[in-house]
Design a protein around this motif. Structure first.
Motif, PDB file in Angstrom:
ATOM      1  N   LEU A   1     -57.630   2.113  -8.298  1.00 56.17           N
ATOM      2  CA  LEU A   1     -58.291   2.683  -7.130  1.00 56.17           C
ATOM      3  C   LEU A   1     -59.514   1.905  -6.662  1.00 56.17           C
ATOM      4  CD1 LEU A   1     -58.089   6.447  -8.145  1.00 56.17           C
ATOM      5  CD2 LEU A   1     -56.659   5.234  -6.487  1.00 56.17           C
ATOM      6  N   THR A   2     -59.984   0.956  -7.458  1.00 54.41           N
ATOM      7  CA  THR A   2     -61.140   0.166  -7.023  1.00 54.41           C
ATOM      8  C   THR A   2     -60.779  -0.596  -5.743  1.00 54.41           C
ATOM      9  OG1 THR A   2     -61.889  -0.088  -9.296  1.00 54.41           O
ATOM     10  CG2 THR A   2     -62.756  -1.652  -7.681  1.00 54.41           C
ATOM     11  N   GLU A   3     -61.689  -0.587  -4.777  1.00 50.73           N
ATOM     12  CA  GLU A   3     -61.422  -1.191  -3.478  1.00 50.73           C
ATOM     13  C   GLU A   3     -61.902  -2.645  -3.450  1.00 50.73           C
ATOM     14  OE1 GLU A   3     -63.010   1.222  -0.363  1.00 50.73           O
ATOM     15  OE2 GLU A   3     -62.155   3.074  -1.168  1.00 50.73           O
ATOM     16  N   TYR A   4     -61.018  -3.513  -2.968  1.00 50.73           N
ATOM     17  CA  TYR A   4     -61.327  -4.936  -2.841  1.00 50.73           C
ATOM     18  C   TYR A   4     -60.934  -5.398  -1.448  1.00 50.73           C
ATOM     19  CZ  TYR A   4     -61.139  -4.640  -7.957  1.00 50.73           C
ATOM     20  OH  TYR A   4     -61.329  -4.272  -9.255  1.00 50.73           O
ATOM     21  N   ASP A   5     -61.567  -6.515  -1.006  1.00 49.60           N
ATOM     22  CA  ASP A   5     -61.059  -7.115   0.214  1.00 49.60           C
ATOM     23  C   ASP A   5     -59.689  -7.711  -0.094  1.00 49.60           C
ATOM     24  OD1 ASP A   5     -61.077 -10.188  -0.063  1.00 49.60           O
ATOM     25  OD2 ASP A   5     -63.066  -9.644  -0.793  1.00 49.60           O
ATOM     26  N   PRO A   6     -58.829  -7.866   0.907  1.00 52.45           N
ATOM     27  CA  PRO A   6     -57.429  -8.232   0.623  1.00 52.45           C
ATOM     28  C   PRO A   6     -57.252  -9.570  -0.081  1.00 52.45           C
ATOM     29  CG  PRO A   6     -57.882  -8.261   2.988  1.00 52.45           C
ATOM     30  CD  PRO A   6     -59.042  -7.591   2.333  1.00 52.45           C
ATOM     31  N   THR A   7     -58.089 -10.561   0.211  1.00 43.20           N
ATOM     32  CA  THR A   7     -57.940 -11.851  -0.479  1.00 43.20           C
ATOM     33  C   THR A   7     -58.263 -11.703  -1.962  1.00 43.20           C
ATOM     34  OG1 THR A   7     -58.534 -13.026   1.558  1.00 43.20           O
ATOM     35  CG2 THR A   7     -58.648 -14.270  -0.492  1.00 43.20           C
ATOM     36  N   ARG A   8     -59.287 -10.925  -2.275  1.00 44.96           N
ATOM     37  CA  ARG A   8     -59.619 -10.672  -3.678  1.00 44.96           C
ATOM     38  C   ARG A   8     -58.483  -9.901  -4.349  1.00 44.96           C
ATOM     39  NH1 ARG A   8     -64.164  -9.711  -6.907  1.00 44.96           N
ATOM     40  NH2 ARG A   8     -63.410 -10.023  -9.041  1.00 44.96           N
ATOM     41  N   ALA A   9     -57.879  -8.970  -3.630  1.00 51.25           N
ATOM     42  CA  ALA A   9     -56.746  -8.224  -4.191  1.00 51.25           C
ATOM     43  C   ALA A   9     -55.606  -9.166  -4.559  1.00 51.25           C
ATOM     44  CB  ALA A   9     -56.267  -7.165  -3.205  1.00 51.25           C
ATOM     45  N   LEU A  10     -55.374 -10.198  -3.730  1.00 48.70           N
ATOM     46  CA  LEU A  10     -54.323 -11.167  -4.043  1.00 48.70           C
ATOM     47  C   LEU A  10     -54.644 -11.921  -5.331  1.00 48.70           C
ATOM     48  CD1 LEU A  10     -53.529 -12.654  -0.508  1.00 48.70           C
ATOM     49  CD2 LEU A  10     -52.223 -10.947  -1.804  1.00 48.70           C
ATOM     50  N   ALA A  11     -55.917 -12.209  -5.549  1.00 43.36           N
ATOM     51  CA  ALA A  11     -56.314 -12.871  -6.793  1.00 43.36           C
ATOM     52  C   ALA A  11     -55.971 -12.001  -7.998  1.00 43.36           C
ATOM     53  CB  ALA A  11     -57.808 -13.178  -6.771  1.00 43.36           C
ATOM     54  N   LEU A  12     -56.198 -10.700  -7.877  1.00 51.33           N
ATOM     55  CA  LEU A  12     -55.924  -9.800  -8.992  1.00 51.33           C
ATOM     56  C   LEU A  12     -54.427  -9.632  -9.219  1.00 51.33           C
ATOM     57  CD1 LEU A  12     -58.681  -7.100  -8.462  1.00 51.33           C
ATOM     58  CD2 LEU A  12     -58.695  -9.078  -9.977  1.00 51.33           C
ATOM     59  N   PHE A  13     -53.649  -9.594  -8.139  1.00 47.25           N
ATOM     60  CA  PHE A  13     -52.198  -9.529  -8.301  1.00 47.25           C
ATOM     61  C   PHE A  13     -51.696 -10.755  -9.073  1.00 47.25           C
ATOM     62  CE2 PHE A  13     -52.164  -6.784  -4.344  1.00 47.25           C
ATOM     63  CZ  PHE A  13     -51.814  -5.622  -5.015  1.00 47.25           C
ATOM     64  N   ASN A  14     -52.245 -11.919  -8.731  1.00 48.29           N
ATOM     65  CA  ASN A  14     -51.810 -13.135  -9.427  1.00 48.29           C
ATOM     66  C   ASN A  14     -52.275 -13.121 -10.881  1.00 48.29           C
ATOM     67  OD1 ASN A  14     -50.445 -15.686  -9.386  1.00 48.29           O
ATOM     68  ND2 ASN A  14     -52.429 -16.699  -9.413  1.00 48.29           N
ATOM     69  N   THR A  15     -53.471 -12.600 -11.125  1.00 47.46           N
ATOM     70  CA  THR A  15     -53.970 -12.495 -12.490  1.00 47.46           C
ATOM     71  C   THR A  15     -53.074 -11.601 -13.332  1.00 47.46           C
ATOM     72  OG1 THR A  15     -56.271 -12.882 -11.833  1.00 47.46           O
ATOM     73  CG2 THR A  15     -55.908 -11.707 -13.896  1.00 47.46           C
ATOM     74  N   GLU A  16     -52.671 -10.465 -12.789  1.00 50.61           N
ATOM     75  CA  GLU A  16     -51.777  -9.560 -13.514  1.00 50.61           C
ATOM     76  C   GLU A  16     -50.457 -10.252 -13.852  1.00 50.61           C
ATOM     77  OE1 GLU A  16     -53.322  -5.350 -11.497  1.00 50.61           O
ATOM     78  OE2 GLU A  16     -51.437  -6.262 -10.870  1.00 50.61           O
ATOM     79  N   ARG A  17     -49.946 -11.009 -12.881  1.00 56.39           N
ATOM     80  CA  ARG A  17     -48.677 -11.706 -13.121  1.00 56.39           C
ATOM     81  C   ARG A  17     -48.842 -12.765 -14.204  1.00 56.39           C
ATOM     82  NH1 ARG A  17     -46.811 -16.159 -12.697  1.00 56.39           N
ATOM     83  NH2 ARG A  17     -48.719 -16.966 -11.739  1.00 56.39           N
ATOM     84  N   ARG A  18     -49.938 -13.524 -14.145  1.00 50.23           N
ATOM     85  CA  ARG A  18     -50.153 -14.597 -15.102  1.00 50.23           C
ATOM     86  C   ARG A  18     -50.238 -14.066 -16.532  1.00 50.23           C
ATOM     87  NH1 ARG A  18     -55.091 -18.220 -12.719  1.00 50.23           N
ATOM     88  NH2 ARG A  18     -53.884 -20.059 -13.270  1.00 50.23           N
ATOM     89  N   MET A  19     -50.833 -12.903 -16.672  1.00 46.88           N
ATOM     90  CA  MET A  19     -51.052 -12.342 -17.997  1.00 46.88           C
ATOM     91  C   MET A  19     -49.928 -11.422 -18.443  1.00 46.88           C
ATOM     92  SD  MET A  19     -55.142 -11.595 -17.974  1.00 46.88           S
ATOM     93  CE  MET A  19     -55.032 -10.975 -19.652  1.00 46.88           C
ATOM     94  N   GLY A  20     -48.940 -11.225 -17.580  1.00 47.20           N
ATOM     95  CA  GLY A  20     -47.839 -10.347 -17.945  1.00 47.20           C
ATOM     96  C   GLY A  20     -48.242  -8.890 -18.052  1.00 47.20           C
ATOM     97  N   VAL A  21     -49.255  -8.505 -17.260  1.00 46.30           N
ATOM     98  CA  VAL A  21     -49.735  -7.120 -17.294  1.00 46.30           C
ATOM     99  C   VAL A  21     -48.789  -6.238 -16.492  1.00 46.30           C
ATOM    100  CG1 VAL A  21     -51.611  -5.582 -16.581  1.00 46.30           C
ATOM    101  CG2 VAL A  21     -52.125  -7.824 -17.575  1.00 46.30           C
ATOM    102  N   PRO A  22     -48.291  -5.163 -17.067  1.00 42.72           N
ATOM    103  CA  PRO A  22     -47.358  -4.294 -16.332  1.00 42.72           C
ATOM    104  C   PRO A  22     -48.059  -3.544 -15.207  1.00 42.72           C
ATOM    105  CG  PRO A  22     -47.941  -3.301 -18.432  1.00 42.72           C
ATOM    106  CD  PRO A  22     -48.529  -4.678 -18.445  1.00 42.72           C
ATOM    107  N   ALA A  23     -47.298  -3.186 -14.203  1.00 43.40           N
ATOM    108  CA  ALA A  23     -47.852  -2.436 -13.078  1.00 43.40           C
ATOM    109  C   ALA A  23     -48.253  -1.038 -13.520  1.00 43.40           C
ATOM    110  CB  ALA A  23     -46.833  -2.357 -11.945  1.00 43.40           C
ATOM    111  N   HIS A  24     -49.239  -0.478 -12.833  1.00 42.39           N
ATOM    112  CA  HIS A  24     -49.662   0.899 -13.093  1.00 42.39           C
ATOM    113  C   HIS A  24     -48.491   1.839 -12.844  1.00 42.39           C
ATOM    114  CE1 HIS A  24     -51.760   4.724 -12.557  1.00 42.39           C
ATOM    115  NE2 HIS A  24     -52.793   4.168 -13.168  1.00 42.39           N
TER     116      HIS A  24
END
Length: 321
Positions: A133-156
């Protein structure tokens, strides 16, 4: 990239990487790097960018090249500076909801360097409502999506991550195909990082939407001309990296020629803007390191794409040597 040769790109990358390698002491973290009041922009941020550059160079360079060797040395140095990942645990204990430790750690994880306890924490955090639920600007959100993918973190649980990522892409300056005449520095850095996060730093050009590729193919050369004319070399380097991350070549040879002959010092350093440094001072590292990282990344990526596109060696001696 058109008429830009691999040899010239290799010269730019080797000079930049050599300068960065020579400045490894300036990348060292202070003893109190884990304290919340320590400025991350002059400690962890440079080290994280060095790690990402090293990973990208290892991926794109020839295994027997000097660039590859330098990248290996710099990545090993950066990992040791984090105490083999223990620093990230310290950071999240003091700032449990901070995302930057995971973003920096992602480069190491993709390079095969792991801290299991931190990764266990990251997987837990991704299941929390606070993370979702933490709010980010969309470019920062893309960074986090890529971070989750890189680390193999499962989706909420209950979250459609692909849908959320596509929505964030559409909400950016580049993804929304903003009027090209609205391009300026802030938009420029936003668009470069859109491309870096969506393609995983140039590894997956096919992840870019077709309409974004068409838009960049049309307007990127003009934006590069503007940056070169104003000698804004930091953004020029990032835009050249974007050109190398697109699925199809873009005519940026003139920008590369200007960059190679005007922006880089004999020692390999690139200033953020204006002429390159003619001598080293106490301020040279902080004023040049990011622009030099960007230039090295662009040159390594562009050379790697050219090598990949070259015809193979034939029995009669044809193709690339």
């Amino acid at each position: 990239m058109n008429d830009v040769g691999v040899a010239e790109l290799d010269r730019v990358s080797l000079a930049a990487l050599s300068w960065l390698r020579g400045h490894l002491p300036d990348f060292r973290l202070p003893a109190d790097a884990g304290r919340p009041d320590v400025d991350r922009n002059v400690t962890l941020k440079p080290l994280g960018e060095l790690a990402q550059l090293s990973l990208s160079t290892l991926r794109a360079s020839e295994p027997d090249s000097t660039q590859h060797q330098l990248a290996r040395e710099m990545l090993d140095f950066a990992w040791e500076e984090t105490s083999q990942g223990e620093l990230f645990l310290s950071l999240v204990r003091d700032e449990p909801h901070a995302t930057y430790p995971m973003e920096i750690y992602g480069s190491f994880a993709e390079a095969g360097l792991h801290q299991p306890e931190f990764e266990e924490y990251a997987r837990f955090m991704a299941t929390t409502r606070a993370w979702r639920l933490t709010e980010y600007d969309p470019t920062r959100a893309l960074a986090l999506f890529n971070t989750e993918r890189r680390m193999g973190v499962p989706a909420h649980p209950g979250r459609d991550r692909d849908r959320d990522r596509e929505e964030a892409m559409r909400r950016t300056w580049l993804g929304g195909l903003a009027e090209p005449w609205s391009f300026e520095l802030r938009a420029g850095y936003a668009l470069t990082h859109y491309v870096f996060h969506v393609t995983d730093w140039g590894q997956e050009p096919g992840r870019l939407p077709a309409e974004v590729c068409d838009y960049l193919t049309l307007w990127l050369p003009s934006w590069l001309d503007s940056c070169v004319a104003n000698e804004h070399w930091d953004l020029t380097g990032e835009l050249l990296a974007v050109a190398a991350a697109l699925p199809e070549p873009v005519p940026v040879a003139e920008a590369w020629q200007a960059y190679a002959t005007t922006a880089q010092s004999m020692a390999g350093a690139v200033a953020e803007s204006g002429p390159p440094p003619t001598r080293e001072t106490a301020d040279t590292f902080l004023s040049c390191y990011h622009s030099t990282v960007a230039g090295a990344f662009a040159a390594v990526l562009a050379a790697g794409r050219l090598r990949a596109a070259a015809p193979p060696v034939t029995a009669a001696g044809g193709g690339r040597p």
